[in-house]
Design a protein around this motif. Structure first.
Motif, PDB file in Angstrom:
ATOM      1  N   CYS A 177       0.848  -1.210   0.000  1.00 45.01           N
ATOM      2  CA  CYS A 177       0.000   0.000   0.000  1.00 45.01           C
ATOM      3  C   CYS A 177       0.881   1.258   0.000  1.00 45.01           C
ATOM      4  O   CYS A 177       0.535   2.260  -0.632  1.00 45.01           O
ATOM      5  N   TRP A 178       1.989   1.215   0.717  1.00 48.26           N
ATOM      6  CA  TRP A 178       2.902   2.353   0.755  1.00 48.26           C
ATOM      7  C   TRP A 178       3.465   2.611  -0.645  1.00 48.26           C
ATOM      8  O   TRP A 178       3.521   3.750  -1.103  1.00 48.26           O
ATOM      9  N   ALA A 179       3.853   1.542  -1.343  1.00 46.18           N
ATOM     10  CA  ALA A 179       4.391   1.676  -2.705  1.00 46.18           C
ATOM     11  C   ALA A 179       3.337   2.218  -3.660  1.00 46.18           C
ATOM     12  O   ALA A 179       3.636   3.058  -4.508  1.00 46.18           O
ATOM     13  N   GLN A 180       2.083   1.766  -3.514  1.00 47.51           N
ATOM     14  CA  GLN A 180       1.001   2.273  -4.361  1.00 47.51           C
ATOM     15  C   GLN A 180       0.758   3.754  -4.108  1.00 47.51           C
ATOM     16  O   GLN A 180       0.541   4.536  -5.047  1.00 47.51           O
ATOM     17  N   ALA A 181       0.808   4.158  -2.856  1.00 48.44           N
ATOM     18  CA  ALA A 181       0.593   5.570  -2.520  1.00 48.44           C
ATOM     19  C   ALA A 181       1.712   6.430  -3.081  1.00 48.44           C
ATOM     20  O   ALA A 181       1.468   7.527  -3.608  1.00 48.44           O
ATOM     21  N   LEU A 182       2.952   5.964  -2.994  1.00 52.41           N
ATOM     22  CA  LEU A 182       4.074   6.717  -3.535  1.00 52.41           C
ATOM     23  C   LEU A 182       4.031   6.786  -5.060  1.00 52.41           C
ATOM     24  O   LEU A 182       4.427   7.796  -5.658  1.00 52.41           O
ATOM     25  N   ALA A 183       3.557   5.728  -5.700  1.00 48.88           N
ATOM     26  CA  ALA A 183       3.476   5.690  -7.159  1.00 48.88           C
ATOM     27  C   ALA A 183       2.463   6.697  -7.696  1.00 48.88           C
ATOM     28  O   ALA A 183       2.624   7.215  -8.787  1.00 48.88           O
TER      29      ALA A 183
END
Length: 185
Positions: A177-183
């Protein structure tokens, strides 16, 4: 001798049976395996023999739902009891473990299905949040029956609600979820 007979039934007799007879044999063998530890001499001798084999595997050894001995080894995607020599499929084992080892009711899972969750390591739905391992039999841990990974301190992601291993005390979101938010940013 008993060990030989159990193995002979599994290796030679079971494969010759039709579906109805195999199902009946499985019901009867559950009773036999559950009562094997009551044969004190057999259980003591078998556990003594197995001690050198089980000692390095305590981190992935659980109590067996059939014979109730600390001899069920979860490794490499397999679940095999070294005393009663029964094997289980990791996909269906969480329900047997929670009912027969932990004493939960089948009714608890009738509507929800398996008492298992997503594993943050292998991503299979074979993680139980209450398991006890031979290396610390009084310590509750999360355990995945597919990848044989024990987890201490899992939390649920506030975004996707799946379990994850926080890296810091204040982690609230899993890595995905953190990676999706940063993307998105």
């Amino acid at each position: 001798m008993l060990e030989f007979l159990l193995r002979f039934i599994d290796d030679h007799l079971r494969i010759e049976l039709d579906a109805d007879d195999a199902e009946h044999l499985e019901e009867e063998m559950r009773f036999v395996r559950a009562n094997v530890p009551r044969i004190r001499g057999y259980a003591t001798a078998r556990m003594t023999t197995l001690e050198p084999e089980l000692a390095p595997l305590k981190h992935s050894t659980l109590r067996c739902p059939d014979c109730d001995m600390w001899a069920l080894v979860a490794e490499g995607g397999g679940l095999d009891c070294r005393v009663c020599e029964r094997s289980w499929d990791p996909a269906t084992f969480p329900l047997e473990y929670t009912v027969y080892v932990l004493g939960h009711s089948w009714r608890d899972y009738r509507k929800t299905g398996q008492p298992a969750d997503y594993c943050p390591e292998c991503e299979d739905r074979t993680l139980v949040d209450e398991a006890y391992l031979a290396d610390a039999p009084d310590k509750q841990r999360a355990f995945c029956f597919s990848c044989s990974q024990a987890f201490d301190g899992l939390d649920n992601c506030i975004r996707c609600t799946l379990p994850f291993q926080p890296r810091a005390d204040d982690d609230l979101v899993c890595g995905s979820c953190w990676a999706q938010a940063l993307a998105r940013d």
